[in-house]
Design a protein around this motif. Structure first.
Motif, mmCIF file in Angstrom:
data_model
loop_
_atom_site.group_PDB
_atom_site.id
_atom_site.type_symbol
_atom_site.label_atom_id
_atom_site.label_comp_id
_atom_site.label_asym_id
_atom_site.label_seq_id
_atom_site.Cartn_x
_atom_site.Cartn_y
_atom_site.Cartn_z
ATOM 1 N N THR A 225 0.838 -1.203 0.000
ATOM 2 C CA THR A 225 0.000 0.000 0.000
ATOM 3 C C THR A 225 0.865 1.243 0.000
ATOM 4 O OG1 THR A 225 -1.762 -1.141 1.211
ATOM 5 C CG2 THR A 225 -1.784 1.265 1.252
ATOM 6 N N THR A 226 0.521 2.166 -0.881
ATOM 7 C CA THR A 226 1.181 3.463 -0.944
ATOM 8 C C THR A 226 0.128 4.556 -0.923
ATOM 9 O OG1 THR A 226 3.053 2.607 -2.229
ATOM 10 C CG2 THR A 226 2.667 4.981 -2.316
ATOM 11 N N LEU A 227 0.369 5.575 -0.123
ATOM 12 C CA LEU A 227 -0.479 6.761 -0.108
ATOM 13 C C LEU A 227 0.278 7.883 -0.804
ATOM 14 C CD1 LEU A 227 -1.678 6.740 3.629
ATOM 15 C CD2 LEU A 227 -2.456 5.308 1.735
ATOM 16 N N VAL A 228 -0.390 8.583 -1.701
ATOM 17 C CA VAL A 228 0.192 9.757 -2.347
ATOM 18 C C VAL A 228 -0.595 10.968 -1.867
ATOM 19 C CG1 VAL A 228 0.818 10.861 -4.509
ATOM 20 C CG2 VAL A 228 0.820 8.366 -4.350
ATOM 21 N N GLN A 229 0.112 11.926 -1.297
ATOM 22 C CA GLN A 229 -0.542 13.030 -0.604
ATOM 23 C C GLN A 229 0.153 14.351 -0.890
ATOM 24 O OE1 GLN A 229 -3.266 12.920 1.735
ATOM 25 N NE2 GLN A 229 -3.121 15.151 1.646
ATOM 26 N N GLY A 230 -0.617 15.345 -1.279
ATOM 27 C CA GLY A 230 -0.079 16.688 -1.414
ATOM 28 C C GLY A 230 0.051 17.355 -0.059
ATOM 29 N N ARG A 231 1.180 17.999 0.163
ATOM 30 C CA ARG A 231 1.402 18.646 1.463
ATOM 31 C C ARG A 231 0.497 19.853 1.685
ATOM 32 N NH1 ARG A 231 5.642 17.299 4.701
ATOM 33 N NH2 ARG A 231 7.357 16.039 3.858
ATOM 34 N N THR A 232 0.016 20.462 0.609
ATOM 35 C CA THR A 232 -0.824 21.654 0.760
ATOM 36 C C THR A 232 -2.299 21.349 0.495
ATOM 37 O OG1 THR A 232 -0.366 22.324 -1.529
ATOM 38 C CG2 THR A 232 1.060 23.220 0.189
ATOM 39 N N ASP A 233 -2.682 20.100 0.652
ATOM 40 C CA ASP A 233 -4.072 19.683 0.445
ATOM 41 C C ASP A 233 -4.963 20.289 1.522
ATOM 42 O OD1 ASP A 233 -6.510 18.280 0.146
ATOM 43 O OD2 ASP A 233 -5.483 16.470 -0.523
ATOM 44 N N GLY A 264 -1.708 20.312 -3.926
ATOM 45 C CA GLY A 264 -2.938 20.231 -3.162
ATOM 46 C C GLY A 264 -3.709 18.952 -3.455
ATOM 47 N N HIS A 265 -5.023 19.068 -3.482
ATOM 48 C CA HIS A 265 -5.877 17.887 -3.555
ATOM 49 C C HIS A 265 -6.036 17.343 -4.975
ATOM 50 C CE1 HIS A 265 -8.786 15.159 -1.803
ATOM 51 N NE2 HIS A 265 -9.732 15.542 -2.650
ATOM 52 N N PHE A 266 -6.233 18.224 -5.941
ATOM 53 C CA PHE A 266 -6.665 17.789 -7.267
ATOM 54 C C PHE A 266 -5.568 17.471 -8.279
ATOM 55 C CE2 PHE A 266 -10.453 19.794 -5.512
ATOM 56 C CZ PHE A 266 -11.413 18.817 -5.789
ATOM 57 N N PRO A 267 -4.341 17.975 -8.138
ATOM 58 C CA PRO A 267 -3.320 17.628 -9.130
ATOM 59 C C PRO A 267 -3.050 16.127 -9.250
ATOM 60 C CG PRO A 267 -2.620 19.567 -7.926
ATOM 61 C CD PRO A 267 -3.848 19.045 -7.223
ATOM 62 N N LEU A 268 -3.377 15.361 -8.230
ATOM 63 C CA LEU A 268 -3.121 13.923 -8.260
ATOM 64 C C LEU A 268 -3.907 13.219 -9.362
ATOM 65 C CD1 LEU A 268 -3.186 13.212 -4.420
ATOM 66 C CD2 LEU A 268 -1.221 13.763 -5.849
ATOM 67 N N ILE A 269 -5.033 13.811 -9.797
ATOM 68 C CA ILE A 269 -5.833 13.203 -10.865
ATOM 69 C C ILE A 269 -5.914 14.106 -12.093
ATOM 70 C CG2 ILE A 269 -7.199 11.762 -9.313
ATOM 71 C CD1 ILE A 269 -9.487 13.916 -9.710
ATOM 72 N N ASP A 270 -5.048 15.105 -12.157
ATOM 73 C CA ASP A 270 -5.059 16.064 -13.264
ATOM 74 C C ASP A 270 -3.968 15.689 -14.269
ATOM 75 O OD1 ASP A 270 -5.004 18.193 -14.996
ATOM 76 O OD2 ASP A 270 -4.739 19.731 -13.457
ATOM 77 N N PRO A 271 -4.339 15.197 -15.463
ATOM 78 C CA PRO A 271 -3.316 14.795 -16.429
ATOM 79 C C PRO A 271 -2.354 15.911 -16.807
ATOM 80 C CG PRO A 271 -5.461 13.948 -17.083
ATOM 81 C CD PRO A 271 -5.699 14.887 -15.932
ATOM 82 N N ALA A 272 -2.733 17.164 -16.580
ATOM 83 C CA ALA A 272 -1.857 18.282 -16.911
ATOM 84 C C ALA A 272 -0.847 18.590 -15.811
ATOM 85 C CB ALA A 272 -2.691 19.532 -17.204
ATOM 86 N N ALA A 273 -0.965 17.938 -14.679
ATOM 87 C CA ALA A 273 -0.109 18.238 -13.524
ATOM 88 C C ALA A 273 1.022 17.227 -13.400
ATOM 89 C CB ALA A 273 -0.940 18.239 -12.245
ATOM 90 N N ASP A 274 2.175 17.695 -12.936
ATOM 91 C CA ASP A 274 3.316 16.807 -12.732
ATOM 92 C C ASP A 274 3.009 15.706 -11.712
ATOM 93 O OD1 ASP A 274 4.784 18.315 -14.524
ATOM 94 O OD2 ASP A 274 5.814 19.485 -12.975
ATOM 95 N N ALA A 275 2.137 16.015 -10.758
ATOM 96 C CA ALA A 275 1.808 15.033 -9.728
ATOM 97 C C ALA A 275 1.213 13.767 -10.324
ATOM 98 C CB ALA A 275 0.840 15.644 -8.716
ATOM 99 N N CYS A 276 0.524 13.902 -11.434
ATOM 100 C CA CYS A 276 -0.099 12.740 -12.077
ATOM 101 C C CYS A 276 0.959 11.748 -12.562
ATOM 102 C CB CYS A 276 -0.968 13.208 -13.244
ATOM 103 S SG CYS A 276 -2.536 12.334 -13.390
#
Length: 288
Positions: A225-233, A264-276
């Motif tokens: 299990t891995t959690l991916v979390q933005g620090r400014t969420d 923050g919260h939404f870049p994790l599912i945003d194809p335009a964001a590096d977090a994705c």
């Protein structure tokens, strides 16, 4: 960073994530009779690993288990994963009432997610012959992150639970994105406007139902299990993920936590964001 600046950045991240047009799936199949009991399938369009059949990623969307938020908002993310070589299944499930005031349905939301997971292998074999259902990773965002963690813990549910299943033990892993992973902490922080309490049916049912629904109480799972979390969420604060990881450690299990700076919260599912791209890397590590 001031509160106003943080809020403005969070709003910009949300706007970007929701700016992508929904992506139609290659196929859709029902796993039950209710209109929400369906799974969208996206065929792999690239190479995710060393060759052979593509691994399967089951995506569970977020939206605080509330009705206005369905799988369409995460379809660009599902298509993004397919372009990276994954076979993708995006499951719908019953959520709260018709407005934005009620989170989830008890027990329907859990009934659906369990049924979707049980139906997945056969549907993958039928609709995505280039995929290997024995190499399945669960992912989900926010409330969907909760459902992904919960799905992987069904084999440790209390005795007598209708959702108990040993099939979770065959999963390759879970990558939970900003998950509502610890109900006690999330409820204390009033995450998503009291969504956790609503999901469990209010204060009168919270203590009774929590052991059947709270991932932090369903440990250890024995599943990577891995959690991916933005620090400014601001939606699901970092403290929620950290509390789950702490609970896992106390249960003798190591859970990976990938913390992303200035995310923050939404870049994790945003194809335009590096977090994705980070999410793709985490999925690939578990899938292969």
């Amino acid at each position: 960073m001031t509160d106003d600046v943080a809020a403005a950045r969070a709003a910009a991240e949300e706007k970007s994530a929701f700016s992508h047009a929904p992506v139609a799936p290659d196929a859709t199949a029902a796993y039950g009779d209710h209109p929400d009991q369906v799974i969208d399938f996206y065929a792999p369009r690239g190479q995710a690993g060393p060759g052979g059949p593509a691994p399967v990623v089951l995506v569970l969307h977020g939206g605080a288990w509330r009705a206005p938020y369905d799988r369409r908002h995460i379809s660009p993310f599902a298509a993004f994963l397919a372009r990276r070589g994954f076979a993708v299944a995006s499951a719908e499930y019953r959520r709260g009432g018709g407005d934005d005031s009620v989170a989830g349905r008890w027990p329907d939301t859990f009934d659906d997610v369990a049924a979707a997971l049980d139906a997945l292998p056969a549907l993958v074999r039928e609709l995505l012959p280039q995929a290997d259902p024995r190499r399945t990773v669960l992912t989900g965002h926010s409330a969907g992150g909760h459902l992904a963690l919960w799905s992987a813990s069904r084999h440790v549910l209390p005795a007598g639970s209708p959702w108990h299943s040993d099939s979770s033990a065959t999963l390759r892993g879970v990558v939970a994105l900003a998950p509502i992973a610890d109900f006690a902490v999330a409820d204390k922080l009033d995450v998503c406007g009291g969504a956790v309490g609503q999901l469990l049916g209010g204060d009168e049912h919270f203590a009774e139902r929590q052991p059947y629904a709270d991932p932090a109480l369903l440990l250890p799972t024995g599943i990577a299990t891995t959690l991916v979390q933005g620090r400014t969420d601001l939606e699901v604060p970092q403290a929620v993920a950290e509390s789950y990881a702490d609970a896992a450690a106390k249960a003798g299990e190591m859970v990976g936590v990938t913390l992303l700076e200035d995310v923050g919260h939404f870049p994790l599912i945003d194809p335009a964001a590096d977090a994705c791209a980070v999410v793709v890397e985490e999925l690939a590590q578990l899938a292969w």
